[in-house]
Design a protein around this motif. Sequence first.
Motif, PDB file in Angstrom:
ATOM      1  N   LYS A 145     -11.816   2.177 -15.893  1.00  0.00           N
ATOM      2  CA  LYS A 145     -10.988   1.059 -16.371  1.00  0.00           C
ATOM      3  C   LYS A 145      -9.536   1.226 -15.913  1.00  0.00           C
ATOM      4  CE  LYS A 145      -9.685  -1.606 -20.438  1.00  0.00           C
ATOM      5  NZ  LYS A 145      -9.680  -1.729 -21.904  1.00  0.00           N
ATOM      6  N   ASP A 146      -8.991   2.442 -16.075  1.00  0.00           N
ATOM      7  CA  ASP A 146      -7.608   2.702 -15.638  1.00  0.00           C
ATOM      8  C   ASP A 146      -7.449   2.437 -14.149  1.00  0.00           C
ATOM      9  OD1 ASP A 146      -7.000   3.419 -18.189  1.00  0.00           O
ATOM     10  OD2 ASP A 146      -6.521   5.519 -17.760  1.00  0.00           O
ATOM     11  N   LEU A 147      -8.419   2.918 -13.373  1.00  0.00           N
ATOM     12  CA  LEU A 147      -8.384   2.748 -11.921  1.00  0.00           C
ATOM     13  C   LEU A 147      -8.404   1.261 -11.557  1.00  0.00           C
ATOM     14  CD1 LEU A 147      -8.540   4.342  -9.176  1.00  0.00           C
ATOM     15  CD2 LEU A 147     -10.996   4.007  -9.297  1.00  0.00           C
ATOM     16  N   THR A 148      -9.306   0.518 -12.193  1.00  0.00           N
ATOM     17  CA  THR A 148      -9.463  -0.904 -11.876  1.00  0.00           C
ATOM     18  C   THR A 148      -8.234  -1.717 -12.294  1.00  0.00           C
ATOM     19  OG1 THR A 148     -11.838  -0.619 -12.242  1.00  0.00           O
ATOM     20  CG2 THR A 148     -11.020  -2.869 -12.090  1.00  0.00           C
ATOM     21  N   LEU A 149      -7.681  -1.421 -13.458  1.00  0.00           N
ATOM     22  CA  LEU A 149      -6.467  -2.122 -13.896  1.00  0.00           C
ATOM     23  C   LEU A 149      -5.326  -1.904 -12.914  1.00  0.00           C
ATOM     24  CD1 LEU A 149      -6.473  -1.476 -17.762  1.00  0.00           C
ATOM     25  CD2 LEU A 149      -6.543  -3.707 -16.628  1.00  0.00           C
ATOM     26  N   LYS A 150      -5.234  -0.692 -12.378  1.00  0.00           N
ATOM     27  CA  LYS A 150      -4.166  -0.372 -11.418  1.00  0.00           C
ATOM     28  C   LYS A 150      -4.396  -1.124 -10.102  1.00  0.00           C
ATOM     29  CE  LYS A 150      -0.483   2.201 -11.591  1.00  0.00           C
ATOM     30  NZ  LYS A 150       0.549   1.892 -12.598  1.00  0.00           N
ATOM     31  N   ILE A 151      -5.662  -1.220  -9.672  1.00  0.00           N
ATOM     32  CA  ILE A 151      -5.984  -1.974  -8.449  1.00  0.00           C
ATOM     33  C   ILE A 151      -5.557  -3.431  -8.619  1.00  0.00           C
ATOM     34  CG2 ILE A 151      -7.881  -2.874  -7.017  1.00  0.00           C
ATOM     35  CD1 ILE A 151      -9.394  -0.238  -7.622  1.00  0.00           C
ATOM     36  N   LEU A 152      -5.792  -3.982  -9.822  1.00  0.00           N
ATOM     37  CA  LEU A 152      -5.462  -5.383 -10.093  1.00  0.00           C
ATOM     38  C   LEU A 152      -3.952  -5.655 -10.043  1.00  0.00           C
ATOM     39  CD1 LEU A 152      -8.000  -6.086 -12.980  1.00  0.00           C
ATOM     40  CD2 LEU A 152      -7.966  -7.246 -10.758  1.00  0.00           C
ATOM     41  N   GLU A 153      -3.151  -4.585 -10.050  1.00  0.00           N
ATOM     42  CA  GLU A 153      -1.687  -4.747  -9.991  1.00  0.00           C
ATOM     43  C   GLU A 153      -1.157  -4.766  -8.558  1.00  0.00           C
ATOM     44  OE1 GLU A 153       0.130  -1.637 -12.245  1.00  0.00           O
ATOM     45  OE2 GLU A 153      -0.846  -2.200 -14.132  1.00  0.00           O
ATOM     46  N   VAL A 154      -2.034  -4.468  -7.590  1.00  0.00           N
ATOM     47  CA  VAL A 154      -1.566  -4.337  -6.197  1.00  0.00           C
ATOM     48  C   VAL A 154      -1.979  -5.573  -5.391  1.00  0.00           C
ATOM     49  CG1 VAL A 154      -1.627  -2.908  -4.116  1.00  0.00           C
ATOM     50  CG2 VAL A 154      -1.787  -1.828  -6.370  1.00  0.00           C
ATOM     51  N   PRO A 155      -1.016  -6.430  -5.007  1.00  0.00           N
ATOM     52  CA  PRO A 155      -1.340  -7.688  -4.305  1.00  0.00           C
ATOM     53  C   PRO A 155      -2.193  -7.507  -3.060  1.00  0.00           C
ATOM     54  CG  PRO A 155       0.964  -7.671  -4.976  1.00  0.00           C
ATOM     55  CD  PRO A 155       0.430  -6.311  -5.276  1.00  0.00           C
ATOM     56  N   SER A 156      -1.905  -6.479  -2.245  1.00  0.00           N
ATOM     57  CA  SER A 156      -2.662  -6.309  -0.996  1.00  0.00           C
ATOM     58  C   SER A 156      -4.126  -5.973  -1.277  1.00  0.00           C
ATOM     59  CB  SER A 156      -2.035  -5.210  -0.123  1.00  0.00           C
ATOM     60  OG  SER A 156      -2.162  -3.938  -0.750  1.00  0.00           O
ATOM     61  N   LEU A 157      -4.380  -5.211  -2.353  1.00  0.00           N
ATOM     62  CA  LEU A 157      -5.760  -4.859  -2.700  1.00  0.00           C
ATOM     63  C   LEU A 157      -6.489  -6.062  -3.289  1.00  0.00           C
ATOM     64  CD1 LEU A 157      -5.279  -1.303  -4.277  1.00  0.00           C
ATOM     65  CD2 LEU A 157      -5.931  -1.880  -1.939  1.00  0.00           C
ATOM     66  N   LEU A 158      -5.754  -6.889  -4.045  1.00  0.00           N
ATOM     67  CA  LEU A 158      -6.344  -8.106  -4.602  1.00  0.00           C
ATOM     68  C   LEU A 158      -6.755  -9.055  -3.490  1.00  0.00           C
ATOM     69  CD1 LEU A 158      -4.331  -9.227  -7.758  1.00  0.00           C
ATOM     70  CD2 LEU A 158      -6.556  -8.157  -7.603  1.00  0.00           C
ATOM     71  N   GLU A 159      -5.865  -9.218  -2.516  1.00  0.00           N
ATOM     72  CA  GLU A 159      -6.140 -10.113  -1.388  1.00  0.00           C
ATOM     73  C   GLU A 159      -7.368  -9.614  -0.633  1.00  0.00           C
ATOM     74  OE1 GLU A 159      -6.338 -12.952   1.373  1.00  0.00           O
ATOM     75  OE2 GLU A 159      -5.154 -13.019  -0.467  1.00  0.00           O
ATOM     76  N   ASN A 160      -7.405  -8.302  -0.426  1.00  0.00           N
ATOM     77  CA  ASN A 160      -8.522  -7.676   0.281  1.00  0.00           C
ATOM     78  C   ASN A 160      -9.826  -7.862  -0.491  1.00  0.00           C
ATOM     79  OD1 ASN A 160     -10.307  -5.209   0.824  1.00  0.00           O
ATOM     80  ND2 ASN A 160      -8.875  -5.136   2.523  1.00  0.00           N
ATOM     81  N   GLY A 161      -9.796  -7.624  -1.811  1.00  0.00           N
ATOM     82  CA  GLY A 161     -10.997  -7.752  -2.634  1.00  0.00           C
ATOM     83  C   GLY A 161     -11.461  -9.185  -2.742  1.00  0.00           C
ATOM     84  N   SER A 162     -10.504 -10.112  -2.736  1.00  0.00           N
ATOM     85  CA  SER A 162     -10.854 -11.516  -2.856  1.00  0.00           C
ATOM     86  C   SER A 162     -11.404 -12.057  -1.532  1.00  0.00           C
ATOM     87  CB  SER A 162      -9.610 -12.261  -3.328  1.00  0.00           C
ATOM     88  OG  SER A 162      -9.359 -13.383  -2.605  1.00  0.00           O
ATOM     89  N   ALA A 163     -10.913 -11.538  -0.403  1.00  0.00           N
ATOM     90  CA  ALA A 163     -11.398 -11.962   0.918  1.00  0.00           C
ATOM     91  C   ALA A 163     -12.880 -11.636   1.071  1.00  0.00           C
ATOM     92  CB  ALA A 163     -10.589 -11.280   2.024  1.00  0.00           C
ATOM     93  N   VAL A 164     -13.280 -10.479   0.561  1.00  0.00           N
ATOM     94  CA  VAL A 164     -14.690 -10.059   0.628  1.00  0.00           C
ATOM     95  C   VAL A 164     -15.552 -11.050  -0.136  1.00  0.00           C
ATOM     96  CG1 VAL A 164     -16.336  -8.281  -0.100  1.00  0.00           C
ATOM     97  CG2 VAL A 164     -14.161  -7.606   0.907  1.00  0.00           C
TER      98      VAL A 164
END
Length: 212
Positions: A171-190
Amino acid sequence: MGSCSKGGNNSYDYSFKILLIGDSGVGKSSLLLSFISDFVHDLSPTIGVDFKIKLLTIGGKRLKLTIWDTAGQERFGTLTSSYYRGAHGIILVYDVTRRETFTNLSDIWAKEVQLYSTNHECIKILLGNKVDRENERAVTREEGLALAQEHKSLFLECSAKTKENVHHCFKDLTLKILEVPSLLENGSAVVKKQILKQKQVQQAPRNGGCCS
């Protein structure tokens, strides 16, 4: 089985790739099993790279986590750059009762992450497993925290056996990922790509027969 489900391609907002890395025998497979299901049992080391899928909702977002486990390959030095490619989060696991597994995080694993990781802002968490064996402890909590700070990582101690802090870690790891715009863009592109592929399949002419 358990709370693991594949679901449809359009049933989540983001898709994240999470890696479990660390020496053989530190409990990576047990941690994964503890997270995705309701039971834990002793696992024999397996050969090959294994992954499990977990769907969950965090912070109002529906997430698909694809969690990759080295499944014994680290003993043969056969992890390749493709394992690390596109990872949004990396869990570096050591055994608090075996000091060499802790020193190898710096000497081997952190270097590999730096070398092969393609998402340079990927979130890392240092995870000390097997705290249920406190009387055998060889690495202090303070040492773990200091190493995590050195590598700009999150830090937790846990037990795959008792499940202490296992869900907390993901949960901690995922919440932190959700704070990073570049990772969100990458995850959403997939996700967008998969939805598009699904639509193409649905629009394709059907010849009867069965599609998987």
